[in-house]
Design a protein around this motif. Structure first.
Motif, PDB file in Angstrom:
ATOM      1  N   LEU A  62     -13.240  43.105  48.245  1.00 23.86           N
ATOM      2  CA  LEU A  62     -12.714  43.794  49.422  1.00 23.86           C
ATOM      3  C   LEU A  62     -11.527  43.060  50.035  1.00 23.86           C
ATOM      4  N   ALA A  63     -11.367  41.776  49.720  1.00 22.10           N
ATOM      5  CA  ALA A  63     -10.189  41.047  50.203  1.00 22.10           C
ATOM      6  C   ALA A  63      -8.922  41.630  49.581  1.00 22.10           C
ATOM      7  N   ALA A  64      -8.998  41.993  48.298  1.00 22.76           N
ATOM      8  CA  ALA A  64      -7.847  42.619  47.642  1.00 22.76           C
ATOM      9  C   ALA A  64      -7.517  43.946  48.317  1.00 22.76           C
ATOM     10  N   LEU A  65      -8.548  44.710  48.663  1.00 22.17           N
ATOM     11  CA  LEU A  65      -8.327  45.977  49.360  1.00 22.17           C
ATOM     12  C   LEU A  65      -7.718  45.734  50.737  1.00 22.17           C
ATOM     13  N   ALA A  66      -8.186  44.697  51.432  1.00 24.81           N
ATOM     14  CA  ALA A  66      -7.638  44.378  52.753  1.00 24.81           C
ATOM     15  C   ALA A  66      -6.158  44.013  52.656  1.00 24.81           C
ATOM     16  N   ARG A  67      -5.770  43.341  51.580  1.00 25.65           N
ATOM     17  CA  ARG A  67      -4.348  43.027  51.382  1.00 25.65           C
ATOM     18  C   ARG A  67      -3.535  44.308  51.195  1.00 25.65           C
ATOM     19  N   LEU A  68      -4.106  45.259  50.464  1.00 25.34           N
ATOM     20  CA  LEU A  68      -3.417  46.536  50.281  1.00 25.34           C
ATOM     21  C   LEU A  68      -3.293  47.275  51.611  1.00 25.34           C
ATOM     22  N   MET A  69      -4.349  47.276  52.405  1.00 23.70           N
ATOM     23  CA  MET A  69      -4.300  47.925  53.715  1.00 23.70           C
ATOM     24  C   MET A  69      -3.224  47.277  54.586  1.00 23.70           C
ATOM     25  N   THR A  70      -3.091  45.957  54.481  1.00 25.06           N
ATOM     26  CA  THR A  70      -2.054  45.247  55.227  1.00 25.06           C
ATOM     27  C   THR A  70      -0.669  45.697  54.784  1.00 25.06           C
ATOM     28  N   ALA A  71      -0.460  45.784  53.469  1.00 30.02           N
ATOM     29  CA  ALA A  71       0.841  46.197  52.947  1.00 30.02           C
ATOM     30  C   ALA A  71       1.196  47.611  53.396  1.00 30.02           C
ATOM     31  N   VAL A  72       0.224  48.513  53.366  1.00 26.43           N
ATOM     32  CA  VAL A  72       0.464  49.890  53.807  1.00 26.43           C
ATOM     33  C   VAL A  72       0.882  49.903  55.276  1.00 26.43           C
ATOM     34  N   HIS A  73       0.190  49.115  56.090  1.00 18.26           N
ATOM     35  CA  HIS A  73       0.532  49.041  57.516  1.00 18.26           C
ATOM     36  C   HIS A  73       1.955  48.511  57.705  1.00 18.26           C
ATOM     37  N   LEU A  74       2.317  47.470  56.971  1.00 13.78           N
ATOM     38  CA  LEU A  74       3.648  46.881  57.116  1.00 13.78           C
ATOM     39  C   LEU A  74       4.739  47.873  56.724  1.00 13.78           C
TER      40      LEU A  74
END
Length: 281
Positions: A62-74
């Motif tokens: 889920l850390a990898a998914l959280a990184r993706l969510m961060t990128a989408v937000h940015l």
């Protein structure tokens, strides 16, 4: 004695390493869902919230998914190119792609990079049109005119972008007045990225989650009928597509689905079903 302690010391290090990269557990699900709900109420703090989720177990699925969510937000907030590139690179580097969720996240990160690259290419195509009153016959014309580097014409998966110039319907005799640009590697066309991200944040209404299998390898979902009544139950397996959505991950608290290679989270409020419960296929 020291050798004995040393062996235990190394064993402890190995155990910690295995724990940090272990499959997702219930506590991770709770933490992820809590972080996700906080980003909904505090969107400006999303990168900070996701980073706090990642730090305890940076190698978790889920850390990898959280990184993706961060990128989408940015991307949606118009962050600088270096910041977004760094967020996407953190997903692609060092992640074990052996598990389903990470494979989907890795693919989505590459798709996001492709979308951003296509957005840049569209800007160059529009500038070309202003100079020539027509779009280029081939995408390589941009490189020929030294507008872009040849590497920019290749998507992050290593394949050239699909491009075609055409006449408009209202002016069929005037060539190259419109174009299509597509990343064939993942089957996505150039679209307004900000609008897509906004749509991905909306609740998923095409499917109703009934229950999640105990072993988490499939979900029981229903497709609502036109009159609003629940439809027949269907088995939705990890990696399968249904109503334009791909199931990436399932827990008894939430699902993660892919829509146009963007992540969407569906909160589950039903108890898990037993894996041998009869359902229609």
């Amino acid at each position: 004695m020291h050798a004995h302690l040393s062996r235990w010391g190394w064993a402890g290090v190995l155990l910690l390493a295995l724990f940090a990269s272990a499959p997702v557990h219930a506590s991770d699900d709770v933490r992820f869902l809590t972080a996700f709900e906080r980003t909904r109420t505090e969107p400006d703090r999303a990168p900070e919230i996701w980073q706090a989720f990642i730090e305890p177990y940076p190698k978790g699925d889920l850390a990898a998914l959280a990184r993706l969510m961060t990128a989408v937000h940015l991307v949606r907030k118009g962050a600088g190119q270096d910041q977004v590139d760094g967020a996407l690179a953190s997903i692609r580097q060092g992640d074990d792609e052996g598990r389903a969720l990470r494979r989907h996240v890795h693919r989505a990160a590459l798709a996001m990079a492709a979308r951003r690259q296509m957005r840049s290419l569209v800007g160059h195509l529009q500038a070309y049109y202003r100079r020539h009153v027509a779009y280029p016959a081939a995408l390589s014309d941009l490189a020929t005119e030294k507008v872009v580097a040849p590497a920019m014409l290749v998507d992050p998966f290593g394949a050239p972008y699909d491009y075609a110039a055409r006449a408009r319907r209202l002016m069929p005799d005037v060539e190259r007045q419109a174009f299509t640009l597509r990343c064939g590697s993942v089957g996505i066309e150039h679209e307004d990225l900000d609008r897509l991200i906004d749509q991905s944040r909306q609740p998923v209404r095409a499917l109703v989650v009934d229950r999640v299998a105990t072993n988490r390898d499939y979900v029981l979902v229903r497709v609502p009928a036109k009159d609003g009544t629940p439809g027949r139950a269907h088995r939705w397996k990890i990696g399968a597509r249904m109503r334009g959505l791909t199931l990436w991950y399932a827990s008894d608290r939430f699902l993660v689905v892919g829509w146009k290679e963007l992540p969407r989270v569906m909160v589950v409020r039903e108890p898990r079903m037993s894996s041998d419960e009869a359902i229609s296929r």
